[in-house]
Design an enzyme around this catalytic site. Sequence first.
Site, PDB file in Angstrom:
ATOM      1  N   ASP A 124      -8.182 -13.965   9.369  1.00  0.00           N
ATOM      2  CA  ASP A 124      -9.573 -13.528   9.340  1.00  0.00           C
ATOM      3  C   ASP A 124      -9.577 -12.110   9.937  1.00  0.00           C
ATOM      4  O   ASP A 124      -8.572 -11.689  10.526  1.00  0.00           O
ATOM      5  CB  ASP A 124     -10.366 -14.526  10.190  1.00  0.00           C
ATOM      6  CG  ASP A 124     -11.741 -14.052  10.553  1.00  0.00           C
ATOM      7  OD1 ASP A 124     -12.487 -13.704   9.636  1.00  0.00           O
ATOM      8  OD2 ASP A 124     -12.068 -14.024  11.759  1.00  0.00           O
ATOM      9  N   ASP A 126     -12.735 -10.031  11.673  1.00  0.00           N
ATOM     10  CA  ASP A 126     -13.524  -9.834  12.904  1.00  0.00           C
ATOM     11  C   ASP A 126     -13.278 -10.953  13.909  1.00  0.00           C
ATOM     12  O   ASP A 126     -13.381 -12.131  13.570  1.00  0.00           O
ATOM     13  CB  ASP A 126     -15.020  -9.771  12.559  1.00  0.00           C
ATOM     14  CG  ASP A 126     -15.370  -8.494  11.837  1.00  0.00           C
ATOM     15  OD1 ASP A 126     -15.544  -7.465  12.502  1.00  0.00           O
ATOM     16  OD2 ASP A 126     -15.422  -8.515  10.590  1.00  0.00           O
TER      17      ASP A 126
HETATM   18  O1  LIG Z   1     -14.908 -13.280   8.269  1.00  0.00           O
HETATM   19  P1  LIG Z   1     -14.888 -12.148   9.237  1.00  0.00           P
HETATM   20  O2  LIG Z   1     -13.907 -11.067   8.871  1.00  0.00           O
HETATM   21  O3  LIG Z   1     -14.683 -12.614  10.650  1.00  0.00           O
HETATM   22  O4  LIG Z   1     -16.344 -11.486   9.142  1.00  0.00           O
HETATM   23  C1  LIG Z   1     -17.477 -12.181   9.688  1.00  0.00           C
HETATM   24  C2  LIG Z   1     -18.539 -11.187  10.085  1.00  0.00           C
HETATM   25  O5  LIG Z   1     -17.873 -10.193  10.854  1.00  0.00           O
HETATM   26  C3  LIG Z   1     -18.634  -9.052  11.261  1.00  0.00           C
HETATM   27  O6  LIG Z   1     -19.566  -9.446  12.257  1.00  0.00           O
HETATM   28  C4  LIG Z   1     -18.996  -9.910  13.464  1.00  0.00           C
HETATM   29  O7  LIG Z   1     -18.219  -8.855  14.062  1.00  0.00           O
HETATM   30  C5  LIG Z   1     -19.011  -7.691  14.465  1.00  0.00           C
HETATM   31  C6  LIG Z   1     -18.047  -6.640  14.986  1.00  0.00           C
HETATM   32  O8  LIG Z   1     -17.280  -7.123  16.055  1.00  0.00           O
HETATM   33  C7  LIG Z   1     -20.049  -8.122  15.495  1.00  0.00           C
HETATM   34  O9  LIG Z   1     -20.849  -7.006  15.884  1.00  0.00           O
HETATM   35  C8  LIG Z   1     -20.941  -9.223  14.892  1.00  0.00           C
HETATM   36  O10 LIG Z   1     -21.837  -9.702  15.858  1.00  0.00           O
HETATM   37  C9  LIG Z   1     -20.079 -10.401  14.393  1.00  0.00           C
HETATM   38  O11 LIG Z   1     -20.877 -11.353  13.713  1.00  0.00           O
HETATM   39  C10 LIG Z   1     -19.333  -8.441  10.088  1.00  0.00           C
HETATM   40  O12 LIG Z   1     -20.111  -7.349  10.509  1.00  0.00           O
HETATM   41  C11 LIG Z   1     -20.163  -9.475   9.383  1.00  0.00           C
HETATM   42  O13 LIG Z   1     -20.852  -8.903   8.313  1.00  0.00           O
HETATM   43  C12 LIG Z   1     -19.210 -10.555   8.875  1.00  0.00           C
HETATM   44  O14 LIG Z   1     -19.917 -11.513   8.141  1.00  0.00           O
END
Ligand SMILES: O=P(O)(O)OC[C@H]1O[C@H](O[C@H]2O[C@H](CO)[C@@H](O)[C@H](O)[C@H]2O)[C@H](O)[C@@H](O)[C@@H]1O
Length: 386
Positions: A124, A126
């Site tokens: 994954d 984030d």
């Molecule tokens: O499937 P992933 O690669 O883990 O993506 C899921 C979401 O990740 C991001 O949001 C998350 O990370 C951000 C940066 O650290 C944080 O600010 C946010 O609160 C988290 O939810 C991305 O911006 C999302 O659009 C994705 O869906």
Amino acid sequence: MDLKSSKPSPVLTDPALMDKSRLGIRGLLPCTQGGPSFSTSVLAIPKRRPVKLDDVRSNGWLDAMKASSPPRKKSMKSVNLEVVSDDSSETAYRSWMIKYPSALGSFDKIMSRAKNSRIVIFLDYDGTLSPIVDDPDRAFMSADMRLAVRNVAKHFPTAIISGRSRDKVYELVGLTELYYAGSHGMDIMFPDSGSQSINHTSVTKSTDQSKEVNLFQPASEFLPMIDEVFRTLVENTKDIKGAKVENHKFCTSVHYRNVAEKSWPIIAQRVHDVLNNYPRLRLTHGRKVLEVRPVIDWDKGKAVEFLLESLGLGDKNDLLPIYIGDDRTDEDAFKVLREGSRGYGIIVSTVPKESKAFFSLRDTSEVKDFLEALVKMKEQKDPKKI
Ligand SMILES: O=P(O)(O)OC[C@H]1O[C@H](O[C@H]2O[C@H](CO)[C@@H](O)[C@H](O)[C@H]2O)[C@H](O)[C@@H](O)[C@@H]1O
């Protein structure tokens, strides 16, 4: 999953997905039988409805939002990182680790299972390769992490499956050695080789850096709808301080990490009201983010199966897929690997949480250590291939 026969796009068939209370969407209508097609009349611009906060309170959205990310109990020097650390939470974490042992501590055990198997790595982005930060546009991975991922990809087939758009996650990772799946697996780029037998109606040919590649995009018909909903959500949340909406091509995210908690019911209600006009979209919860996606029977678990198949590894018994992720959407992949003991899910978490994973890692730094350990093990075993 039979990818060899020509199939229509994966429409919602799982009755559990139709459970309105679980999805937290009122008025969710069943899909039509023939795939995610819609006429332009369905794309009518939704009107803002008056705020009725009872909707989001009664359907569990607010509880899910509050539970969606660990609280910050103690800040460290890097104030942007989510940190939870005190004696009681450490004790709780240690007892949680009895059920989800450290993948680093269990490295030899994992390797003994991998002895006569080919390891395939799924990651994954984030919270797994980059730490969670306040600004999604600044979720960068470190140079050390990038090197670790690059080295892993030299030795093992490696794919990143992210909720972000495929282009965005590629821009952030910047490695050509990997396979990329964006929009929670609804946008997969896979090589032409090894996939000759795949004959799927959602696969199209494309070129990437002058190489011929295949694209699997089971929600392609939703593209205009997602774009429209994205624009509506931007408009309808622009007065909420800290709200941020991202367009991930086949899904869209509404962030509330930087929204004052007292305004969470308002942002939830605005998203709810927009979704009321789009019965073929559903909502899932991520880490302080509301994710809007098509109601199709496709998720990160299905993407893992698809990638294995497309890499010519789907029917191999001597395979050990390992998936590392931190979020709720990664649970679908953990579940697929747990079923039939096909492989191992590794959950990245600083706090105890229920998961379908087998092992755990505490944070992105431990993810890097684990990836480096895999590379070291491989290079010791087969020094000529370095
Ligand atoms: O499937 P992933 O690669 O883990 O993506 C899921 C979401 O990740 C991001 O949001 C998350 O990370 C951000 C940066 O650290 C944080 O600010 C946010 O609160 C988290 O939810 C991305 O911006 C999302 O659009 C994705 O869906």
